[in-house]
Design an enzyme around this catalytic site. Structure first.
Site, PDB file in Angstrom:
ATOM      1  N   HIS A 196       0.793  -1.231   0.000  1.00  0.00           N
ATOM      2  CA  HIS A 196       0.000   0.000   0.000  1.00  0.00           C
ATOM      3  C   HIS A 196       0.821   1.275   0.000  1.00  0.00           C
ATOM      4  O   HIS A 196       0.270   2.364  -0.068  1.00  0.00           O
ATOM      5  CB  HIS A 196      -0.925   0.019   1.223  1.00  0.00           C
TER       6      HIS A 196
HETATM    7  C1  UD1 Z   1      -1.854   5.576   6.052  1.00  0.00           C
HETATM    8  C2  UD1 Z   1      -0.515   5.980   6.692  1.00  0.00           C
HETATM    9  C3  UD1 Z   1       0.504   4.878   6.497  1.00  0.00           C
HETATM   10  C4  UD1 Z   1      -0.025   3.538   6.973  1.00  0.00           C
HETATM   11  C5  UD1 Z   1      -1.335   3.271   6.277  1.00  0.00           C
HETATM   12  C6  UD1 Z   1      -1.965   1.947   6.679  1.00  0.00           C
HETATM   13  C7  UD1 Z   1       0.019   8.364   6.649  1.00  0.00           C
HETATM   14  C8  UD1 Z   1       0.858   9.388   6.020  1.00  0.00           C
HETATM   15  N1  UD1 Z   1       0.026   7.173   6.066  1.00  0.00           N
HETATM   16  O1  UD1 Z   1      -1.665   5.455   4.673  1.00  0.00           O
HETATM   17  O2  UD1 Z   1       1.659   5.197   7.235  1.00  0.00           O
HETATM   18  O3  UD1 Z   1       0.908   2.540   6.681  1.00  0.00           O
HETATM   19  O4  UD1 Z   1      -2.249   4.330   6.606  1.00  0.00           O
HETATM   20  O5  UD1 Z   1      -3.108   1.726   5.939  1.00  0.00           O
HETATM   21  O6  UD1 Z   1      -0.623   8.640   7.638  1.00  0.00           O
HETATM   22  N2  UD1 Z   1      -9.161   5.065   2.220  1.00  0.00           N
HETATM   23  C9  UD1 Z   1     -10.319   4.361   2.207  1.00  0.00           C
HETATM   24  N3  UD1 Z   1     -10.872   3.979   3.402  1.00  0.00           N
HETATM   25  C10 UD1 Z   1     -10.292   4.272   4.591  1.00  0.00           C
HETATM   26  C11 UD1 Z   1      -9.094   4.995   4.591  1.00  0.00           C
HETATM   27  C12 UD1 Z   1      -8.546   5.385   3.407  1.00  0.00           C
HETATM   28  O7  UD1 Z   1     -10.879   4.071   1.144  1.00  0.00           O
HETATM   29  O8  UD1 Z   1     -10.832   3.886   5.647  1.00  0.00           O
HETATM   30  C13 UD1 Z   1      -8.539   5.441   0.924  1.00  0.00           C
HETATM   31  C14 UD1 Z   1      -8.851   6.846   0.534  1.00  0.00           C
HETATM   32  O9  UD1 Z   1      -9.022   6.869  -0.836  1.00  0.00           O
HETATM   33  C15 UD1 Z   1      -7.599   7.604   0.904  1.00  0.00           C
HETATM   34  C16 UD1 Z   1      -6.520   6.550   0.691  1.00  0.00           C
HETATM   35  O10 UD1 Z   1      -7.136   5.320   1.037  1.00  0.00           O
HETATM   36  O11 UD1 Z   1      -7.432   8.742   0.145  1.00  0.00           O
HETATM   37  C17 UD1 Z   1      -5.303   6.752   1.515  1.00  0.00           C
HETATM   38  O12 UD1 Z   1      -5.623   6.877   2.900  1.00  0.00           O
HETATM   39  P1  UD1 Z   1      -4.659   7.710   3.884  1.00  0.00           P
HETATM   40  O13 UD1 Z   1      -5.134   7.626   5.268  1.00  0.00           O
HETATM   41  O14 UD1 Z   1      -4.429   9.068   3.296  1.00  0.00           O
HETATM   42  O15 UD1 Z   1      -3.274   6.976   3.728  1.00  0.00           O
HETATM   43  P2  UD1 Z   1      -2.900   5.427   3.674  1.00  0.00           P
HETATM   44  O16 UD1 Z   1      -2.367   5.149   2.319  1.00  0.00           O
HETATM   45  O17 UD1 Z   1      -3.980   4.550   4.189  1.00  0.00           O
END
Ligand code: UD1
Length: 380
Positions: free
Chosen positions: A222
């Protein structure tokens, strides 16, 4: 006359601490659960509150972990959701500040390296509320990783730094952090593994997927550097196609990665690779029940490098670096990067059993880290 135990109880009551425990994203839940659990056990000394920033919000990215880890429902939910780094970090700060002003805790604990970690630590530092960082001192030395920036800054502004391994202490000292702010307590995520392993063994996941123990690999992917870049993702998929011809690979897909696969048009190609089985993200117990019986793990996660080390499962890390070098030095982890041939060569070496691994569990990864954190809070 008061007995010795009574007077000790009295002393303890004097130092009752109200602590806000912050969770935001998936990798936070298994770190906070043992801490809150220990605080509830030591109810004469601690009043724990749980604040969820809402950085992760899907049922399978958040809710399921509360159930699986017996984590009490959040006392406060900030419902921040997704956004750019700036927007997400700022939203957490704005919504956390009034909570802090209203609750007036003695301590705030933040864990790991996600945006919520830094955002809440920064609010505490500005308001002069004491903040402890759990999993402090880890460094990948790769500042293109958003997590590395979060780690560096959170450690600079936190009052107490709880480190999982002694390399983290060295990193902090090299950055000029005073020794009295550093507490080597071990790895709190391991508390969750030890507590939940018996329940995870009962998970029906392997039966549901019709796979035999030790006869499959598990993959997680991811990191933006891997999945947001078309060429890198294509190289990794190429390697997975090859490996999965020899051993089925179960791949619970993170929402970010699912979106990238669709965007870059890799869906059909993955479908053709029969041994590569994409499934929805799993909860804590199902995931632990799955990978603890696997023959090999491939990942770009941080936590999984540690979890496989404790369970003695070979782990290939699809990144150029790690902030957790102890998993390579003492554990079962090998850093392989994202070159297709390097990944397949390492995977086949692991399957042939020729990847040497010392298989030592690092010091203080013993299931008692949460209590050491609580002791340190009491003594501060
Ligand atoms: C975040 C953390 C990362 C961790 C990861 C675990 C930061 C900078 N990154 O990354 O360190 O390893 O979480 O998963 O804080 N989304 C969903 N549903 C959710 C959450 C997110 O669909 O419940 C999608 C959204 O499109 C979002 C994308 O995932 O834009 C990324 O989510 P985000 O929390 O920004 O970062 P992660 O890649 O999950």
């Amino acid at each position: 006359m008061r007995s010795l135990t009574d007077s000790l109880e009295g002393d303890r009551r004097l130092s009752m601490l109200k602590v806000i425990n912050v969770v935001g994203a998936r990798p936070n839940f298994m770190k906070v659960a043992p801490i809150v659990d220990a605080m509830k056990r030591r109810e004469q000394q601690f009043t724990p509150l749980v604040v969820h920033t809402g950085q992760h919000y899907d049922a399978m990215m958040s809710d399921v972990f509360f159930r699986d880890l017996d984590l009490p429902k959040p006392d406060v939910h900030l419902e921040v959701g997704s956004g750019s780094h700036a927007a997400q970090t700022a939203a957490v700060m704005e919504k956390f500040e009034p909570v802090l002003l209203a609750q007036k805790p003695d301590w705030v604990l933040v864990v790991g390296d996600v945006n919520s970690t830094l955002a809440c630590a920064l609010v505490c530092a500005k308001l002069g509320v004491k903040v402890g960082h759990v999993e402090a001192g880890l460094r990948s030395r790769d500042r293109t990783m958003p997590e590395e920036i979060n780690r560096l800054l959170t450690d600079q502004i936190s009052d107490l730094l709880f480190t999982p391994s002694q390399d983290a202490d060295e990193n902090l000292r090299a950055e000029g952090v005073a020794a009295e702010r550093i507490r080597f307590v071990g790895n709190v995520m391991i508390d969750s593994i030890f507590k939940q392993l018996p329940r995870a063994k009962e998970s029906p996941i392997r039966q549901a997927l019709a796979i035999a123990d030790q006869d499959f690999a598990v993959l997680t992917l991811h990191r933006p550097s891997n999945v947001d870049n078309r060429d890198t993702l294509e190289r990794i998929i190429g390697a997975l196609e090859e490996i999965s011809e020899r051993l089925p690979i179960v791949f619970p897909v993170h929402p970010r990665t699912r979106r990238a696969i669709a965007e870059f048009g890799f869906g059909e190609r993955i479908e053709r690779a029969k041994g590569l089985r994409l499934i929805e993200p799993l909860g804590y117990l199902d995931f632990l029940g799955l990978y603890s019986h696997s023959r090999l793990v491939l990942t770009d996660s941080g936590g999984l490098q540690e979890e496989t080390t404790v369970l003695g499962i070979p782990c290939l890390t699809l990144r150029e670096n790690t902030e957790r070098p102890i998993t390579v030095e003492m554990g079962t982890n090998t850093i392989v990067g994202t070159d297709r041939e390097k990944i397949t060569t390492a995977a086949f070496a692991a399957l042939n059993g020729s990847l040497t691994s010392n298989r030592h569990v690092p010091p203080l990864w013993d299931g008692n880290t949460a209590d050491r954190i609580l002791d340190a809070l009491q003594e501060s």
